[in-house]
Scaffold this motif. Structure first.
Motif, PDB file in Angstrom:
ATOM      1  N   ALA A 125       5.688  52.368  17.682  1.00 59.93           N
ATOM      2  CA  ALA A 125       6.994  53.034  17.677  1.00 59.93           C
ATOM      3  C   ALA A 125       7.807  52.745  18.932  1.00 59.93           C
ATOM      4  O   ALA A 125       9.039  52.831  18.915  1.00 59.93           O
ATOM      5  N   LEU A 126       7.137  52.395  20.024  1.00 64.65           N
ATOM      6  CA  LEU A 126       7.837  52.184  21.292  1.00 64.65           C
ATOM      7  C   LEU A 126       8.677  50.916  21.281  1.00 64.65           C
ATOM      8  O   LEU A 126       8.281  49.905  20.701  1.00 64.65           O
ATOM      9  N   ARG A 127       9.801  50.981  21.973  1.00 64.62           N
ATOM     10  CA  ARG A 127      10.684  49.825  22.148  1.00 64.62           C
ATOM     11  C   ARG A 127      10.665  49.448  23.632  1.00 64.62           C
ATOM     12  O   ARG A 127      11.424  50.014  24.429  1.00 64.62           O
ATOM     13  N   PRO A 128       9.773  48.514  24.016  1.00 60.68           N
ATOM     14  CA  PRO A 128       9.660  48.139  25.423  1.00 60.68           C
ATOM     15  C   PRO A 128      11.009  47.703  26.001  1.00 60.68           C
ATOM     16  O   PRO A 128      11.770  46.980  25.365  1.00 60.68           O
ATOM     17  N   GLY A 129      11.281  48.206  27.207  1.00 59.29           N
ATOM     18  CA  GLY A 129      12.526  47.877  27.880  1.00 59.29           C
ATOM     19  C   GLY A 129      13.690  48.754  27.465  1.00 59.29           C
ATOM     20  O   GLY A 129      14.742  48.743  28.097  1.00 59.29           O
ATOM     21  N   VAL A 130      13.526  49.526  26.400  1.00 59.89           N
ATOM     22  CA  VAL A 130      14.606  50.369  25.879  1.00 59.89           C
ATOM     23  C   VAL A 130      14.276  51.849  26.043  1.00 59.89           C
ATOM     24  O   VAL A 130      15.102  52.640  26.491  1.00 59.89           O
ATOM     25  N   ASP A 131      13.056  52.228  25.660  1.00 61.73           N
ATOM     26  CA  ASP A 131      12.684  53.643  25.629  1.00 61.73           C
ATOM     27  C   ASP A 131      12.159  54.147  26.959  1.00 61.73           C
ATOM     28  O   ASP A 131      11.297  53.521  27.577  1.00 61.73           O
ATOM     29  N   GLY A 132      12.653  55.322  27.354  1.00 61.56           N
ATOM     30  CA  GLY A 132      11.958  56.158  28.307  1.00 61.56           C
ATOM     31  C   GLY A 132      11.014  57.009  27.486  1.00 61.56           C
ATOM     32  O   GLY A 132      11.267  57.254  26.303  1.00 61.56           O
ATOM     33  N   LEU A 133       9.927  57.462  28.082  1.00 62.12           N
ATOM     34  CA  LEU A 133       8.927  58.203  27.315  1.00 62.12           C
ATOM     35  C   LEU A 133       8.513  59.452  28.075  1.00 62.12           C
ATOM     36  O   LEU A 133       8.268  59.404  29.283  1.00 62.12           O
ATOM     37  N   TRP A 149       9.280  49.711  32.358  1.00 60.45           N
ATOM     38  CA  TRP A 149       8.791  48.595  31.532  1.00 60.45           C
ATOM     39  C   TRP A 149       8.786  47.281  32.321  1.00 60.45           C
ATOM     40  O   TRP A 149       8.012  46.371  32.021  1.00 60.45           O
ATOM     41  N   GLN A 150       9.639  47.160  33.329  1.00 68.59           N
ATOM     42  CA  GLN A 150       9.672  45.926  34.126  1.00 68.59           C
ATOM     43  C   GLN A 150       8.339  45.686  34.830  1.00 68.59           C
ATOM     44  O   GLN A 150       7.905  44.552  34.962  1.00 68.59           O
ATOM     45  N   LEU A 152       5.433  47.484  33.912  1.00 65.82           N
ATOM     46  CA  LEU A 152       4.370  47.751  32.933  1.00 65.82           C
ATOM     47  C   LEU A 152       4.865  47.330  31.544  1.00 65.82           C
ATOM     48  O   LEU A 152       5.147  48.174  30.693  1.00 65.82           O
ATOM     49  N   PRO A 153       4.975  46.024  31.280  1.00 68.10           N
ATOM     50  CA  PRO A 153       5.626  45.572  30.044  1.00 68.10           C
ATOM     51  C   PRO A 153       4.799  45.717  28.762  1.00 68.10           C
ATOM     52  O   PRO A 153       5.345  45.610  27.670  1.00 68.10           O
ATOM     53  N   GLU A 154       3.514  45.995  28.882  1.00 68.00           N
ATOM     54  CA  GLU A 154       2.654  46.081  27.709  1.00 68.00           C
ATOM     55  C   GLU A 154       2.497  47.553  27.312  1.00 68.00           C
ATOM     56  O   GLU A 154       2.134  48.387  28.151  1.00 68.00           O
ATOM     57  N   PRO A 155       2.804  47.932  26.057  1.00 68.52           N
ATOM     58  CA  PRO A 155       2.765  49.345  25.659  1.00 68.52           C
ATOM     59  C   PRO A 155       1.460  50.065  25.980  1.00 68.52           C
ATOM     60  O   PRO A 155       1.478  51.208  26.416  1.00 68.52           O
ATOM     61  N   ARG A 156       0.321  49.413  25.794  1.00 69.95           N
ATOM     62  CA  ARG A 156      -0.967  50.068  26.048  1.00 69.95           C
ATOM     63  C   ARG A 156      -1.068  50.491  27.518  1.00 69.95           C
ATOM     64  O   ARG A 156      -1.455  51.618  27.834  1.00 69.95           O
ATOM     65  N   ARG A 157      -0.680  49.621  28.414  1.00 69.03           N
ATOM     66  CA  ARG A 157      -0.761  49.937  29.854  1.00 69.03           C
ATOM     67  C   ARG A 157       0.306  50.958  30.259  1.00 69.03           C
ATOM     68  O   ARG A 157       0.048  51.852  31.063  1.00 69.03           O
ATOM     69  N   PHE A 158       1.513  50.815  29.680  1.00 70.71           N
ATOM     70  CA  PHE A 158       2.607  51.753  29.937  1.00 70.71           C
ATOM     71  C   PHE A 158       2.155  53.180  29.615  1.00 70.71           C
ATOM     72  O   PHE A 158       2.309  54.101  30.424  1.00 70.71           O
ATOM     73  N   VAL A 159       1.561  53.364  28.446  1.00 72.34           N
ATOM     74  CA  VAL A 159       1.114  54.689  28.001  1.00 72.34           C
ATOM     75  C   VAL A 159      -0.069  55.166  28.849  1.00 72.34           C
ATOM     76  O   VAL A 159      -0.129  56.337  29.239  1.00 72.34           O
ATOM     77  N   ALA A 160      -0.997  54.285  29.160  1.00 71.02           N
ATOM     78  CA  ALA A 160      -2.157  54.674  29.974  1.00 71.02           C
ATOM     79  C   ALA A 160      -1.709  55.169  31.354  1.00 71.02           C
ATOM     80  O   ALA A 160      -2.208  56.186  31.850  1.00 71.02           O
ATOM     81  N   GLU A 161      -0.754  54.487  31.966  1.00 72.03           N
ATOM     82  CA  GLU A 161      -0.266  54.907  33.286  1.00 72.03           C
ATOM     83  C   GLU A 161       0.530  56.202  33.201  1.00 72.03           C
ATOM     84  O   GLU A 161       0.485  57.026  34.116  1.00 72.03           O
ATOM     85  N   LEU A 162       1.252  56.396  32.104  1.00 68.04           N
ATOM     86  CA  LEU A 162       1.980  57.653  31.900  1.00 68.04           C
ATOM     87  C   LEU A 162       0.989  58.816  31.783  1.00 68.04           C
ATOM     88  O   LEU A 162       1.219  59.906  32.327  1.00 68.04           O
ATOM     89  N   LYS A 163      -0.126  58.587  31.095  1.00 66.16           N
ATOM     90  CA  LYS A 163      -1.169  59.618  30.994  1.00 66.16           C
ATOM     91  C   LYS A 163      -1.732  59.922  32.378  1.00 66.16           C
ATOM     92  O   LYS A 163      -1.916  61.088  32.738  1.00 66.16           O
TER      93      LYS A 163
END
Length: 191
Positions: A125-133, A149-150, A152-163
């Motif tokens: 569902a995520l739009r890399p470079g577009v969505d804040g989460l 996203w700049q 952390l461009p990969e969704p899996r890593r982006f979400v893991a770091e947000l957690k």
């Protein structure tokens, strides 16, 4: 009239207020009080923003609001002050640092829920470079602006770091996790 319909003068005013609020904070120990009657009509509308401070390429502070409660120009003044003096990742700004700072304002559009039932659904569902989460679980919450996203461009890593930012394990998943996404309109000194 929305803030962006006010034209380039509104963008310049937001950056001017952000810088003035930090300078005021250095002198007075509080955010700049904003005279709304002196502002463009769109800046008096409620708005939510994050203000990012940088010294060169290095982050020096970033705080913000997810919900539009105050007039946008007031939110900018308050978040610029908080970014300079109350971001827990950094010591309070010193006066000699002000001249070398660049200011960036991310104006948030309203959040929308992301009703996902699995991490794979979330990644899709995520739009890399577009969505804040925004992540929420119980009393824990965290957010990443779209600019993250700049780095952390990969969704899996982006979400893991947000957690991790929320104090959770990077591979944590539960039925209580809730996500919202948002987009931003960017105003920076190079704009």
């Amino acid at each position: 009239m929305s803030w962006d319909e006010s034209g380039p003068e509104a963008r310049a005013r937001l950056l001017q207020v952000a810088r003035a609020s930090v300078a005021h904070g250095l002198r007075e120990g509080r955010a700049l009080p904003v005279a709304l009657e002196d502002c463009e009509p769109g800046l008096r509308e409620r708005g939510a923003c994050f203000v990012t401070l940088r010294r060169g390429a290095a982050l020096r502070g970033c705080t913000g609001s997810l919900t539009a409660v105050d007039p946008l120009v007031v939110d900018v003044a308050n978040n610029a002050y908080r970014s300079a003096f109350h971001d827990p990742r950094f010591p309070p700004l010193e006066s000699e640092e002000l001249a070398g700072l660049s200011f960036h304002v991310s104006i948030l559009n309203p959040t929308e829920p992301l009703p996902v039932t699995s991490e794979l659904d979330l990644f899709a569902a995520l739009r890399p470079g577009v969505d804040g989460l925004v992540l929420r679980e119980g009393s824990r919450s965290s957010t990443f602006l779209p600019a993250v996203w700049q780095s952390l461009p990969e969704p899996r890593r982006f979400v893991a770091e947000l957690k991790r930012k929320a104090g959770l394990a990077g591979d944590h998943w539960s039925d209580r996790l809730r996500f919202e996404r948002y987009t931003v309109e960017e105003v920076g000194e190079a704009d």
